[in-house]
Design an enzyme around this catalytic site. Structure first.
Site, PDB file in Angstrom:
ATOM      1  N   GLU A 197      -0.637   7.403  -1.330  1.00 52.72           N
ATOM      2  CA  GLU A 197      -1.605   7.828  -2.343  1.00 52.72           C
ATOM      3  C   GLU A 197      -1.218   9.162  -2.973  1.00 52.72           C
ATOM      4  O   GLU A 197      -1.821   9.575  -3.964  1.00 52.72           O
ATOM      5  CB  GLU A 197      -3.001   7.922  -1.724  1.00 52.72           C
ATOM      6  N   LYS A 244       0.875  -1.173   0.000  1.00 50.01           N
ATOM      7  CA  LYS A 244       0.000   0.000   0.000  1.00 50.01           C
ATOM      8  C   LYS A 244       0.912   1.223   0.000  1.00 50.01           C
ATOM      9  O   LYS A 244       1.361   1.689   1.040  1.00 50.01           O
ATOM     10  CB  LYS A 244      -0.906   0.006   1.234  1.00 50.01           C
ATOM     11  N   CYS A 268      13.535  11.269   6.311  1.00 51.58           N
ATOM     12  CA  CYS A 268      13.570  10.910   7.729  1.00 51.58           C
ATOM     13  C   CYS A 268      15.000  10.916   8.254  1.00 51.58           C
ATOM     14  O   CYS A 268      15.216  10.889   9.464  1.00 51.58           O
ATOM     15  CB  CYS A 268      12.920   9.550   7.961  1.00 51.58           C
ATOM     16  N   GLU A 324       9.031  17.046  14.415  1.00 54.31           N
ATOM     17  CA  GLU A 324       9.619  16.702  13.119  1.00 54.31           C
ATOM     18  C   GLU A 324       8.932  17.578  12.060  1.00 54.31           C
ATOM     19  O   GLU A 324       7.746  17.412  11.779  1.00 54.31           O
ATOM     20  CB  GLU A 324       9.410  15.227  12.788  1.00 54.31           C
ATOM     21  N   SER A 367       5.471   8.538   9.833  1.00 55.16           N
ATOM     22  CA  SER A 367       5.584   9.383  11.023  1.00 55.16           C
ATOM     23  C   SER A 367       5.455   8.540  12.289  1.00 55.16           C
ATOM     24  O   SER A 367       4.902   7.439  12.281  1.00 55.16           O
ATOM     25  CB  SER A 367       4.498  10.456  11.005  1.00 55.16           C
TER      26      SER A 367
END
Length: 500
Positions: free
Chosen positions: A177, A174, A282, A383, A227
């Site tokens: 999107e 997945k 990241c 972040e 996240s």
């Protein structure tokens, strides 16, 4: 003309049937370029069913068959790397050279998977007792799933599915999107390489698709990168449903600069690591900790370099940094800069008003640099995931390390120094999963595993490398005794088995 992205199930494109669609925009123009189908529960179930059916034969495939497919896939990726990079740039916005670098790092893991024959070698102990042998082997889990972020739409999926598939599993991906096209092209190339139908499946969507993957009884394990709040949710939910989980979360990566460091090299590194890929990494350095009296000079060197960065559309070869992925994200990043002064920060560079002529509707933000940032400022605590670099001051090495270790994140960190003793202390004392010594972004090569500590990782396994192989397999120990033909039956013995 708007493009349509559908699902990939059972080795072919399957049109979305849920009626729900998401918009994909060109970050440089703000224009909707693509419609992506969002999967229903039934569509996720169809992908898992295809993977389960394929697992019955793929798990028993020979290592020679798997590596043959993997080598062909690697050759096709190499031949199509420019095309994949163009898809990344069109939907993510990063410059073409950065997108090519992403593909290259994904290729590293495909190359690791090409060598799975040695990674899956078991262990054998002979004659542990009279004519008794013990073998330890590793077997695939079955159907596994991956949920991946927008910032690396090709690389992070390739951190997962090539190794999982080489280990004998089948996979349901997945992807984000926000930029789905690169993963679809990867699936097409894998099929062209000879991967059997159903071994790799892709469903697009939102929380509906994610939650179904987390609860589906036929999925044995889930890999995630994103996240920290979502990583925690993925880990909690999938674990509650009996699944093995590796969930990599967010970061606040620090770079400790000691007074003896080469400040020009440190400034080059800080700018490259903070603003590359518009800070949407990241592993980006988002906090520099300047130790002692070097702070003012270091900040000035960073400012001089940062102001020269050329920002523009990712398909412009002169651009060094592109736009952010969405307008919503751009506005969130900007809010940390506009609110910084009120929280005690010195705003050295403010990029919130930046735009590009002819591309005024793009998701633009310029370089921002904040100095003398308090530890309780939002720009330091959160972040940001954008081109905002914060600089904090520390009087001593010990104070700098204490500051870093107080962060709830522990993904990556770096030290810049000429002192080998200080560097060795740092790598032993700092609480982070990946450490660089005069290396600002210490992302491990493919045959070492990637992962953080604390709130940057949920689960026991890091991703790819040896940890990846162990995550996608489970151990089995087989004890065997073959009596000598001349022996008489041993008879009944209710005691412990004898090992000597």
């Amino acid at each position: 003309m708007t493009k349509t992205v559908n699902h990939w199930i059972g080795g072919k494109t399957v049109e979305g049937a849920s009626g729900n669609w998401g918009n994909v925009t060109d970050p440089a123009t703000g224009t909707v370029t693509t419609k992506v189908a969002f999967a229903s529960v039934d569509e996720v179930d169809a992908a898992v069913a295809a993977a389960k059916a394929a697992s019955q034969t793929w798990r028993h495939s020979s290592l020679a068959q798997r590596t043959t497919v993997m080598f062909k896939f690697r050759a096709l990726l190499d031949a199509h790397r420019d095309e994949i990079a163009e898809l990344i740039t069109a939907e993510h916005g990063k410059v073409h050279s950065d997108a090519l670098g992403e593909v290259a790092r994904g290729l590293e893991i495909v190359e690791l998977a090409c060598g799975i024959t040695t990674q899956l070698k078991g262990e054998l102990s002979t004659q542990v007792s009279s004519r008794v042998d013990v073998a330890a082997i590793r077997q695939p889990l079955g159907v596994v799933a991956g949920i991946t972020p927008f910032n690396f739409p090709a690389m992070v999926p390739m951190w997962m599915f090539p190794l999982a598939i080489a280990c004998g599993n089948t996979f349901v991906l997945k992807p984000s999107e926000k930029d789905p096209s690169a993963s679809m092209r990867l699936a097409e190339l894998f099929a062209e390489a000879g991967l059997p139908d159903g071994v790799l499946n892709i469903v697009h969507g939102d929380k509906v698709a994610v939650d179904r993957l987390l609860e589906h009884p036929d999925i044995a394990a889930v890999s995630f990168v994103g996240s920290t709040p979502i990583a925690r949710y993925i880990h909690t939910t999938a674990s509650a449903n009996g699944k093995r989980v590796q969930a990599l979360g967010g970061a606040k990566n620090h770079m400790l600069v000691l007074p003896d460091a080469d400040l020009d090299a440190a400034a080059d590194a800080a700018v490259s690591a903070a603003y590359g890929s518009a800070g949407e990494r990241c592993m980006a350095i988002s906090a520099v900790v300047a130790v002692g009296a070097i702070g003012d000079e270091l900040v000035e060197k960073i400012r001089e370099r940062a102001e020269k960065i050329k920002i523009g559309p990712g398909d412009d070869p002169t651009s060094e940094m592109g736009p952010l992925i969405t307008k919503v994200h751009r506005d969130k990043v900007a809010s940390y800069v506009t609110g910084a002064a009120a929280q005690g920060c010195d705003v050295v560079l403010d990029g919130t008003g930046f735009t590009v002529d002819g591309y005024e509707d793009g998701h633009w933000i310029g370089i921002s640099l904040l100095d003398k940032v308090p530890a309780d400022a939002d720009a330091y605590r959160d972040e940001i995931f954008g081109p905002v670099l914060t600089v904090l001051r520390a009087d001593t090495y010990e104070e700098g390390v204490e500051l870093i270790n107080a962060s709830p994140f522990g993904n990556g960190t770096a030290i810049f120094t000429r002192d080998g003793g200080a560097a060795r202390r740092f790598q032993m004392e700092v609480e982070a999963g990946m450490v660089g010594v005069n290396v600002p972004i210490p992302v491990p090569v493919g045959y070492h595993s990637f992962g953080g500590w604390k709130d940057s990782l949920f689960g026991d396994h890091h991703i790819y490398g040896n940890d990846g192989v162990h995550f996608y397999t489970r151990g089995k120990v087989v004890t065997t005794r073959w009596p000598d033909p001349s022996e008489s039956p041993a008879g009944v013995d209710l005691g412990f088995p004898r090992n000597h």
